[in-house]
Scaffold this active site. Structure first.
Site, mmCIF file in Angstrom:
data_model
loop_
_atom_site.group_PDB
_atom_site.id
_atom_site.type_symbol
_atom_site.label_atom_id
_atom_site.label_comp_id
_atom_site.label_asym_id
_atom_site.label_seq_id
_atom_site.Cartn_x
_atom_site.Cartn_y
_atom_site.Cartn_z
ATOM 1 N N CYS A 1 0.577 -1.204 0.214
ATOM 2 C CA CYS A 1 -0.342 -0.306 -0.066
ATOM 3 C C CYS A 1 0.749 1.408 -0.012
ATOM 4 O O CYS A 1 0.865 1.853 -0.699
ATOM 5 C CB CYS A 1 -1.162 -0.142 1.558
ATOM 6 S SG CYS A 1 -1.880 -1.583 1.284
ATOM 7 N N GLU B 1 -9.466 -5.200 13.669
ATOM 8 C CA GLU B 1 -10.669 -5.751 13.022
ATOM 9 C C GLU B 1 -10.585 -7.540 12.893
ATOM 10 O O GLU B 1 -9.722 -8.290 13.505
ATOM 11 C CB GLU B 1 -10.187 -5.118 11.249
ATOM 12 C CG GLU B 1 -10.242 -3.347 11.249
ATOM 13 C CD GLU B 1 -9.340 -3.117 10.101
ATOM 14 O OE1 GLU B 1 -9.442 -2.211 9.513
ATOM 15 O OE2 GLU B 1 -9.152 -4.224 8.728
ATOM 16 N N ASP C 1 -5.543 2.438 4.813
ATOM 17 C CA ASP C 1 -6.248 2.449 5.973
ATOM 18 C C ASP C 1 -6.545 3.584 6.584
ATOM 19 O O ASP C 1 -6.926 4.720 7.182
ATOM 20 C CB ASP C 1 -7.040 1.219 6.387
ATOM 21 C CG ASP C 1 -7.176 0.229 5.396
ATOM 22 O OD1 ASP C 1 -6.943 0.303 4.615
ATOM 23 O OD2 ASP C 1 -7.618 -0.886 6.799
ATOM 24 N N LYS C 2 -5.474 3.855 7.471
ATOM 25 C CA LYS C 2 -5.417 4.507 8.581
ATOM 26 C C LYS C 2 -4.550 5.954 8.150
ATOM 27 O O LYS C 2 -4.564 7.092 9.106
ATOM 28 C CB LYS C 2 -5.520 3.806 10.431
ATOM 29 C CG LYS C 2 -5.336 2.782 10.820
ATOM 30 C CD LYS C 2 -7.103 2.676 10.754
ATOM 31 C CE LYS C 2 -7.595 1.941 10.868
ATOM 32 N NZ LYS C 2 -7.798 0.656 9.239
ATOM 33 N N SER D 1 -12.766 -5.226 8.254
ATOM 34 C CA SER D 1 -12.438 -4.364 7.539
ATOM 35 C C SER D 1 -12.927 -4.211 6.478
ATOM 36 O O SER D 1 -14.128 -4.640 6.453
ATOM 37 C CB SER D 1 -11.228 -5.324 6.496
ATOM 38 O OG SER D 1 -10.736 -5.728 5.594
#
Length: 570
Positions: free
Chosen positions: A56, A452, A130-131, A478
């Site tokens: 990512c 998650e 994501d964060k 998730s």
């Protein structure tokens, strides 16, 4: 003959280095390459959440260099910084997953500290997981200087036997293997082909959800959320962001001018239409808090009732995010929604233009495309993210029901205090059709860190129980989760919420039509149980200890500066 007008000084913070007494400061800056001419230029930060440990983010440092080119060509001095990231897909199902949500606030604080501590005049933030994306956005709101967010882009789909696969394909393969529907070698082939290179996880999971939300909010350039990680289009939008942030600085456009209540409503609308992650609710509330915008958990139900789910994207659909890019991307979806009255067109954006002005320059969805369904024949007539209430979740809980045909589920609870215990029970076939699996003491404080449950939910789906077994938790899911799942149950067990009083065998009702989450246990019985319940002590050490003592309820966005929640909102 007139003399040339001096160039306007648009610096708003770096002017502090101008005076004689700041000669020592300038001496150090000269060592970095700045000289007399550069001291007259704005200093523009480039924050990337680059890390070698995850696809990512592995390419973001290079994208940062591209952003610097755009900044330099616009007459400013770029300075690149880095910050941390936690790769959810790698941490999933391990103790490391407890650090995922806390990393959002650590990232926000570190970005704010780097940018403000070095007196930058503006900055470009580049995120890819994501964060770190909401983390960057919280920092953008808190630093209060012109800024733009750039998404690192989605990963290309993996290919196996002529079909698209992705990371969630691997998680679900474990359940199929456990159910004897797949061999170990077949699982390995999926594992080895699921992630072909750089980019955020490829379905409508949390990274792509938040990228879409940020573009809809007007804080990214049009197309930034859709352009895949390894395309020329991504390189162009990164360089253009470096130029565009100088335009914001020249025009005096600040995040507070863009991150308004209407902008958040646009973000929620796009998330609902695309079938985004439950994490979007948590993150948008935290971002709104930082931006001083009043946004509550129950506001999401207002949009759930009126915005249809249109995108046939994984995990509940058949397409990946790159497929959406190829038929027009998020911008084309926004254009479609705007033309049909779902989007506020008068919101200002980082282009310096309004949403409506931006969308006027965007192509419509390609004729004949099948990724986005028409409004007259949607995938679902209302949104897929539902806020539930009841005696099991007085402050609320969040369900994602995209692709789930079951409208109501009632069954006996099987209660576990750890995810590992629940996974073991599912793998041992101790969970049967009709059950309601409950994992508690994994909320923001109890986890700590609200991990998650993708491993657990994917195994259940892989075993063919995605619509026959419900899964409840005060933790999170998730964006890749699919099935009959409810998370963010609040108050959490660690705070003595009703989920802490639930016992194996109690009957639990989940109803998406009535938005109900209840347990069939009398108030009198719950009072007796409360006298005997044992709440474990809070974690006390290190980053997780700080987080456990600071973090608010999930129903408030799991924010860590809750004490200013009562300030005036716009």
């Amino acid at each position: 003959m007139t003399s040339e007008q001096p160039k306007k000084d648009i610096r708003i913070r770096s002017q502090v280095y101008d005076s004689m007494v700041k000669s020592p400061n300038r001496a150090m800056l000269r060592a970095t390459g700045m000289g007399d001419e550069e001291f007259k230029q704005p200093i523009v930060g480039v924050i990337s959440t680059w890390a070698e440990n995850t696809p990512c983010n592995m390419h973001l440092h290079d994208l940062g260099r591209v952003a610097k080119k755009g900044i330099t060509s616009s007459g400013a001095w770029p300075v690149q910084f880095g910050t941390i990231t936690v790769a959810d897909g790698i941490a999933m199902g391990t103790p490391g997953m407890r650090y995922s949500l806390p990393s959002r606030d650590i990232i926000a604080d570190s970005v704010e500290t780097a940018i403000a501590g070095q007196n930058c005049d503006a900055f470009v933030a580049i995120g890819g997981c994501d964060k770190n994306m909401p983390g960057c956005m919280i920092a953008i709101a808190n630093t209060e200087i012109p800024a733009i967010f750039v998404y690192g882009g989605t990963i290309a789909p993996g290919k196996l036997d002529g079909k698209d696969i992705d990371l969630v394909s691997v998680f679900e393969a474990i359940g199929k293997w456990n159910h004897n529907d797949m061999t170990a070698e077949e699982v390995r082939r999926i594992e080895c082909n699921a992630c072909p290179g750089p980019g955020g996880c490829g379905g409508m999971y949390t990274a792509n959800t938040m990228a879409s939300a940020i573009e809809a909010m007007g804080m990214s350039l049009p197309g930034s959320s859709s352009n895949p990680a390894t395309t020329e289009a991504k390189l162009r939008d990164v360089e253009e962001a470096g130029k565009a942030v100088l335009n914001l600085l020249e025009k005096g456009i600040y995040p507070k001018d863009i991150m308004t209540r209407k902008a958040f409503e646009n973000a929620i609308t796009v998330v609902m239409a695309l079938g985004g992650s439950t994490n979007a609710i948590l993150h948008l509330m935290a971002m709104a808090h930082a931006a001083n915008v009043d946004l509550t958990l129950d506001d999401f139900n207002d949009f759930q009732e009126k915005v249809p789910h249109l995108a046939d994207l994984k995990p509940s659909g058949q397409y990946v995010f790159q497929d959406l890019y190829e038929v027009g991307g998020v911008s084309a979806v926004m254009k479609y929604l705007y033309e049909n009255g779902y989007i506020h067109g008068d919101c200002l954006t980082v282009t310096g233009k309004t949403i409506a002005e931006n969308l006027a320059e965007v192509d419509s969805l390609k004729e004949g495309q099948k990724v986005i369904m028409p409004l007259e024949n949607p995938k679902r007539k209302d949104g897929p993210l539902i806020v539930l209430h009841g005696n099991l979740a007085p402050e609320g809980a969040v369900a994602k029901v995209s692709g789930v045909k079951v409208r109501r589920h009632e069954g006996p609870a099987k209660v576990f205090n750890t995810e590992e215990e629940a996974v073991a029970a599912v793998m041992a076939d101790e969970v049967v059709d009709g059950d309601v699996v409950v994992v508690r003491f994994v909320g923001p404080k109890g986890g700590p860190g609200m991990p998650e449950m993708l491993s657990l939910s994917s195994i259940i789906v892989g075993k063919g129980q995605g619509e026959t077994v419900a899964l409840l938790t005060d933790g999170r899911f998730s964006g890749g989760t699919y099935g009959l799942v409810v998370g963010h149950i609040a108050p959490e067990a660690q705070d003595g919420g009703p989920i802490a009083l639930l016992q194996t065998g109690d009957s639990v009702i989940i109803d998406q039509d009535t938005k109900e989450l209840t347990m069939k246990v009398s108030d009198e019985e719950l009072a007796k149980r409360r006298e005997k319940v044992v709440i474990p002590p809070l974690h006390t050490r290190g980053a997780l200890g700080k987080y456990a003592h600071l973090v608010s309820s999930a129903s408030e966005g799991a924010i860590t500066d809750f004490w200013n929640k009562s300030e005036n909102k716009r």
